[in-house]
Scaffold this active site. Structure first.
Site, mmCIF file in Angstrom:
data_model
loop_
_atom_site.group_PDB
_atom_site.id
_atom_site.type_symbol
_atom_site.label_atom_id
_atom_site.label_comp_id
_atom_site.label_asym_id
_atom_site.label_seq_id
_atom_site.Cartn_x
_atom_site.Cartn_y
_atom_site.Cartn_z
ATOM 1 N N SER A 243 26.462 6.900 17.284
ATOM 2 C CA SER A 243 27.124 8.104 17.787
ATOM 3 C C SER A 243 28.415 8.339 17.023
ATOM 4 O O SER A 243 29.057 7.383 16.555
ATOM 5 C CB SER A 243 27.442 7.882 19.269
ATOM 6 N N TYR B 98 30.885 2.298 26.687
ATOM 7 C CA TYR B 98 29.706 2.914 26.067
ATOM 8 C C TYR B 98 29.923 3.035 24.559
ATOM 9 O O TYR B 98 29.078 2.630 23.755
ATOM 10 C CB TYR B 98 29.427 4.308 26.669
ATOM 11 N N LYS C 1 28.030 1.159 20.924
ATOM 12 C CA LYS C 1 27.550 1.743 19.666
ATOM 13 C C LYS C 1 28.290 1.123 18.487
ATOM 14 O O LYS C 1 27.713 0.807 17.445
ATOM 15 C CB LYS C 1 27.741 3.270 19.680
#
Ligand code: UDP
Length: 342
Positions: A126, A152, A156
């Protein structure tokens, strides 16, 4: 001979669109999903679009024995690893859930790839790994990563690092991080799309849910940012374009003997929140109820992709526009009523 591609999280939003794109391009996707965050309506939608039911294995991607059995059963051309939690706010409240699921799932897949000699992996990363870009807002893959502001985002960030380190130790693997910008829209057929769980966090589902009356009104988070109209700027990419980038990635990796790449997948163009609202109103004819509110904590002011590497390496570029995205998102929202999601 079938060209099997394992799609973890293949019943999810980006995963289901990628399954369609894989089939359209001659691959046989094998969906691995335990439906904890996916809606089973997707299976019907995929079956209608594809003309037959796809292969679906209901399993937690962290299940070591179960995933091993899948690798024993199929010889995979490649793997596209989507299965992960993705709600930024929830990750702040439940960091261990995020680190456990998102990192253990990836590690389980990589371990089996090494054990079963499967070479090609595409990882869902992302643009959150760029954090708030300093200076230029158009980011290339060389733009330094910044610490993300949520667990979160860190999953990534660390996931990319796990992949890079695994490549260094196993240089015959072909591994790719795709850094997505903001996926929006839905399949033209309105048979698959996003199923937000609870109140949506993302802008586009919030807009369509407000227009249809599921949400009272849209709050635009801040109008005092240093941008053209004071609202934040993002690179909104149609999910059908994004899905096809994964197919191109699998094609690219299949011809390699040891490869590690990180590639931005965006349109190369930024849009403000107000521009998205205005595109939605003009394309759908719906008047949206919205007002300005406070800034949302952790929001990046402005970021959009430099998408040159995707064009050069994957021979991929976004074809669909914001107009397509708002129309498709709206048609999907209307269709959701039929799925009793209201
Ligand atoms: N946004 C907003 N109201 C909402 C949801 C989002 O104004 O109810 C804004 C948000 O501040 C950001 C943009 O829309 O500027 C995109 O937000 P989203 O959560 O979709 O993506 P991300 O912030 O992860 O890029």
């Amino acid at each position: 001979m079938e060209k099997y591609v394992l799609v973890t999280g293949g019943a999810g939003y980006i995963g289901s669109h990628t399954v369609v794109s894989l089939v359209e391009n001659g691959y046989t996707p094998v969906i691995l999903d335990d439906f904890r965050n996916a809606n089973r309506v997707v299976i019907d939608g995929l079956t209608k679009i594809l003309g037959k039911k796809p292969i679906i294995i209901e399993l937690d991607v962290c299940d070591q024995n179960g995933v091993k059995e899948i690798f024993e059963s199929y010889k995979f051309e490649g793997i596209i690893h989507f299965a992960a939690y993705k709600a930024v706010g929830e990750s702040v409240d439940e960091p261990l859930k995020y680190y456990q699921n998102n990192l253990m799932g990836l590690i389980n897949i990589l371990s089996n790839m090494i054990e079963f000699n499967v070479k090609n992996l595409v990882f869902s990363s992302s643009c959150t790994v760029y954090g708030e870009p300093k200076g230029i807002k158009e980011v290339t893959e060389e733009t330094p990563k910044n610490f993300p502001n949520s667990p979160y985002g860190f999953t990534k960030w660390i996931g990319e690092q796990i992949i890079e380190d695994t490549f260094k130790a196993n240089p015959s693997l072909n591994l790719m991080n795709l850094r997505y910008f903001n996926p929006v829209g839905a399949h033209k057929s309105s048979l698959i799309g996003e199923f937000p769980i609870g109140k949506p966090n993302n802008l586009m589902p919030y807009i369509t849910q407000t227009a249809i009356g599921k949400q009272e009104e849209l709050i635009v988070f801040g109008n005092d940012y240093p941008t053209i109209d004071g609202t934040c700027i993002r690179d909104y990419i149609h999910v059908v374009d994004l899905a096809y980038a994964h197919v191109k990635a699998i094609v690219f990796l299949a011809g390699k003997f040891g490869s590690f790449e990180t590639i931005n997948i965006g349109t190369g163009k930024g849009s403000s929140v107000l521009e998205i609202i205005s595109a939605f109103e003009s394309e759908t004819g719906q008047k949206l109820k919205w007002k300005y509110g406070k800034r949302r904590s952790g929001d990046v002011t402005e970021i959009f992709a430099n998408a040159t590497k995707a064009k050069n390496i994957l021979e991929w570029e976004a074809k669909l526009s914001i107009k397509d995205a708002v129309i498709d998102a709206w048609n999907w929202e209307k269709k959701l009523i039929e799925h009793n999601e209201k």
